[in-house]
Design a protein around this motif. Structure first.
Motif, PDB file in Angstrom:
ATOM      1  N   ALA A  97       0.841  -1.201   0.000  1.00  0.00           N
ATOM      2  CA  ALA A  97       0.000   0.000   0.000  1.00  0.00           C
ATOM      3  C   ALA A  97       0.874   1.248   0.000  1.00  0.00           C
ATOM      4  CB  ALA A  97      -0.939   0.004   1.216  1.00  0.00           C
ATOM      5  N   PHE A  98       1.933   1.216   0.801  1.00  0.00           N
ATOM      6  CA  PHE A  98       2.816   2.371   0.839  1.00  0.00           C
ATOM      7  C   PHE A  98       3.599   2.510  -0.463  1.00  0.00           C
ATOM      8  CE2 PHE A  98       6.680   4.683   1.647  1.00  0.00           C
ATOM      9  CZ  PHE A  98       6.125   5.872   2.109  1.00  0.00           C
ATOM     10  N   ALA A  99       4.045   1.408  -1.033  1.00  0.00           N
ATOM     11  CA  ALA A  99       4.779   1.457  -2.310  1.00  0.00           C
ATOM     12  C   ALA A  99       3.899   2.087  -3.398  1.00  0.00           C
ATOM     13  CB  ALA A  99       5.238   0.062  -2.716  1.00  0.00           C
ATOM     14  N   ARG A 100       2.618   1.758  -3.410  1.00  0.00           N
ATOM     15  CA  ARG A 100       1.700   2.371  -4.382  1.00  0.00           C
ATOM     16  C   ARG A 100       1.611   3.884  -4.148  1.00  0.00           C
ATOM     17  NH1 ARG A 100      -1.100  -2.299  -3.200  1.00  0.00           N
ATOM     18  NH2 ARG A 100      -2.521  -1.215  -1.782  1.00  0.00           N
ATOM     19  N   TYR A 101       1.579   4.282  -2.891  1.00  0.00           N
ATOM     20  CA  TYR A 101       1.557   5.702  -2.554  1.00  0.00           C
ATOM     21  C   TYR A 101       2.816   6.400  -3.100  1.00  0.00           C
ATOM     22  CZ  TYR A 101       2.499   9.788   0.349  1.00  0.00           C
ATOM     23  OH  TYR A 101       2.850  11.034   0.785  1.00  0.00           O
ATOM     24  N   VAL A 102       3.992   5.809  -2.888  1.00  0.00           N
ATOM     25  CA  VAL A 102       5.250   6.397  -3.360  1.00  0.00           C
ATOM     26  C   VAL A 102       5.214   6.587  -4.871  1.00  0.00           C
ATOM     27  CG1 VAL A 102       7.726   5.977  -3.677  1.00  0.00           C
ATOM     28  CG2 VAL A 102       6.679   5.614  -1.440  1.00  0.00           C
ATOM     29  N   THR A 103       4.783   5.576  -5.597  1.00  0.00           N
ATOM     30  CA  THR A 103       4.789   5.671  -7.058  1.00  0.00           C
ATOM     31  C   THR A 103       3.811   6.733  -7.556  1.00  0.00           C
ATOM     32  OG1 THR A 103       3.183   3.863  -7.337  1.00  0.00           O
ATOM     33  CG2 THR A 103       5.522   3.266  -7.315  1.00  0.00           C
ATOM     34  N   ARG A 104       2.727   6.979  -6.821  1.00  0.00           N
ATOM     35  CA  ARG A 104       1.775   8.036  -7.212  1.00  0.00           C
ATOM     36  C   ARG A 104       2.316   9.433  -6.928  1.00  0.00           C
ATOM     37  NH1 ARG A 104      -1.814   4.807  -4.386  1.00  0.00           N
ATOM     38  NH2 ARG A 104      -1.885   6.367  -2.730  1.00  0.00           N
ATOM     39  N   ARG A 105       3.220   9.573  -5.959  1.00  0.00           N
ATOM     40  CA  ARG A 105       3.699  10.881  -5.534  1.00  0.00           C
ATOM     41  C   ARG A 105       5.018  11.269  -6.214  1.00  0.00           C
ATOM     42  NH1 ARG A 105       0.274  14.131  -3.406  1.00  0.00           N
ATOM     43  NH2 ARG A 105       1.938  15.142  -2.256  1.00  0.00           N
ATOM     44  N   PHE A 106       5.444  10.491  -7.209  1.00  0.00           N
ATOM     45  CA  PHE A 106       6.704  10.755  -7.891  1.00  0.00           C
ATOM     46  C   PHE A 106       6.432  10.959  -9.379  1.00  0.00           C
ATOM     47  CE2 PHE A 106      10.634   9.435 -10.015  1.00  0.00           C
ATOM     48  CZ  PHE A 106      11.519  10.304  -9.390  1.00  0.00           C
ATOM     49  N   LEU A 107       6.718  12.173  -9.866  1.00  0.00           N
ATOM     50  CA  LEU A 107       6.534  12.488 -11.280  1.00  0.00           C
ATOM     51  C   LEU A 107       7.820  12.187 -12.024  1.00  0.00           C
ATOM     52  CD1 LEU A 107       4.995  14.106 -13.657  1.00  0.00           C
ATOM     53  CD2 LEU A 107       6.516  15.955 -12.966  1.00  0.00           C
ATOM     54  N   PHE A 108       7.679  11.514 -13.168  1.00  0.00           N
ATOM     55  CA  PHE A 108       8.846  11.163 -13.979  1.00  0.00           C
ATOM     56  C   PHE A 108       8.518  11.461 -15.436  1.00  0.00           C
ATOM     57  CE2 PHE A 108      11.424   8.240 -16.477  1.00  0.00           C
ATOM     58  CZ  PHE A 108      12.666   8.379 -15.885  1.00  0.00           C
ATOM     59  N   GLN A 109       9.342  12.306 -16.038  1.00  0.00           N
ATOM     60  CA  GLN A 109       9.163  12.651 -17.441  1.00  0.00           C
ATOM     61  C   GLN A 109      10.478  12.413 -18.152  1.00  0.00           C
ATOM     62  OE1 GLN A 109       7.260  16.430 -17.970  1.00  0.00           O
ATOM     63  NE2 GLN A 109       7.784  16.544 -20.143  1.00  0.00           N
ATOM     64  N   LEU A 110      10.427  11.704 -19.265  1.00  0.00           N
ATOM     65  CA  LEU A 110      11.605  11.410 -20.091  1.00  0.00           C
ATOM     66  C   LEU A 110      11.404  12.114 -21.416  1.00  0.00           C
ATOM     67  CD1 LEU A 110      14.257   9.883 -20.524  1.00  0.00           C
ATOM     68  CD2 LEU A 110      12.911   7.886 -21.159  1.00  0.00           C
ATOM     69  N   GLY A 111      12.261  13.109 -21.680  1.00  0.00           N
ATOM     70  CA  GLY A 111      12.053  13.937 -22.865  1.00  0.00           C
ATOM     71  C   GLY A 111      10.763  14.710 -22.695  1.00  0.00           C
ATOM     72  N   ASP A 112       9.847  14.589 -23.657  1.00  0.00           N
ATOM     73  CA  ASP A 112       8.571  15.295 -23.591  1.00  0.00           C
ATOM     74  C   ASP A 112       7.436  14.437 -23.057  1.00  0.00           C
ATOM     75  OD1 ASP A 112       9.685  17.619 -24.653  1.00  0.00           O
ATOM     76  OD2 ASP A 112       9.368  16.942 -26.722  1.00  0.00           O
TER      77      ASP A 112
END
Length: 172
Positions: free
Chosen positions: A80-95
């Protein structure tokens, strides 16, 4: 005698209070590195276990069979916490905004590690735009560091609640 005890309690109250709060670090570290052997961009989030459990209590999630979440003893709470972490981290590669694949999690010492990865383009620079807002919805004073690269070639971004994403080049 009663006055002496009251005075002693007033003197020691700040010490007891700071000891009780000392476990919450309000600090996470994310490392993003390119793995040339696999061609993947690897994302590793390091979070203090105590902070993770406390945030699940605040968010009223975790193992429904217990009154408080247990990240160490409950795989359900950890996931449950791992899902929370992945939702709170923005990752953009190029555009392109990308949702990296969730690889798994583990506990080492007092830290919970959450792992993600995404395929790196075969050629060209690895221009990333990132934003880590882990725990910023729980604590106003939360600080999240994101390291791009490894060894002696690292760029570090620091994020607080409401900060804009930052852009950098990930060394290949």
């Amino acid at each position: 005698m009663l006055r002496c005890l009251a005075a002693l309690a007033l003197l020691l109250a700040p010490v007891w209070g700071s000891t009780a709060l000392a476990h919450q670090q309000k600090f996470t570290i994310t490392t993003i590195a390119h793995n040339p052997r696999t061609g993947m961009i690897e994302i590793m989030h390091q979070v203090p276990v105590h902070d993770a459990e406390h945030s699940l209590v605040v968010q009223r999630t975790g193992n429904p069979n217990t009154h408080s979440p247990d990240i160490i003893g409950s795989e359900e709470s950890r996931e449950a916490f791992a899902r929370y972490v992945t939702r709170r981290f923005l990752f953009q590669l190029g555009d392109a905004i990308i949702t990296p694949d969730y690889v798994g999690s583990e506990i080492t010492g007092g830290s919970l590690w959450v792992y993600q990865e995404v395929a790196a383009p075969a050629e060209g620079e690895l221009r990333l735009r990132v934003n880590s807002q882990i725990f910023t919805d729980v604590w106003a004073r939360q600080e999240n560091r994101v390291n791009l690269g490894g060894g002696t070639n690292v760029s570090t971004f620091i994020f607080h609640g409401g900060d804009a994403p930052q852009t950098g080049l990930l060394p290949r």
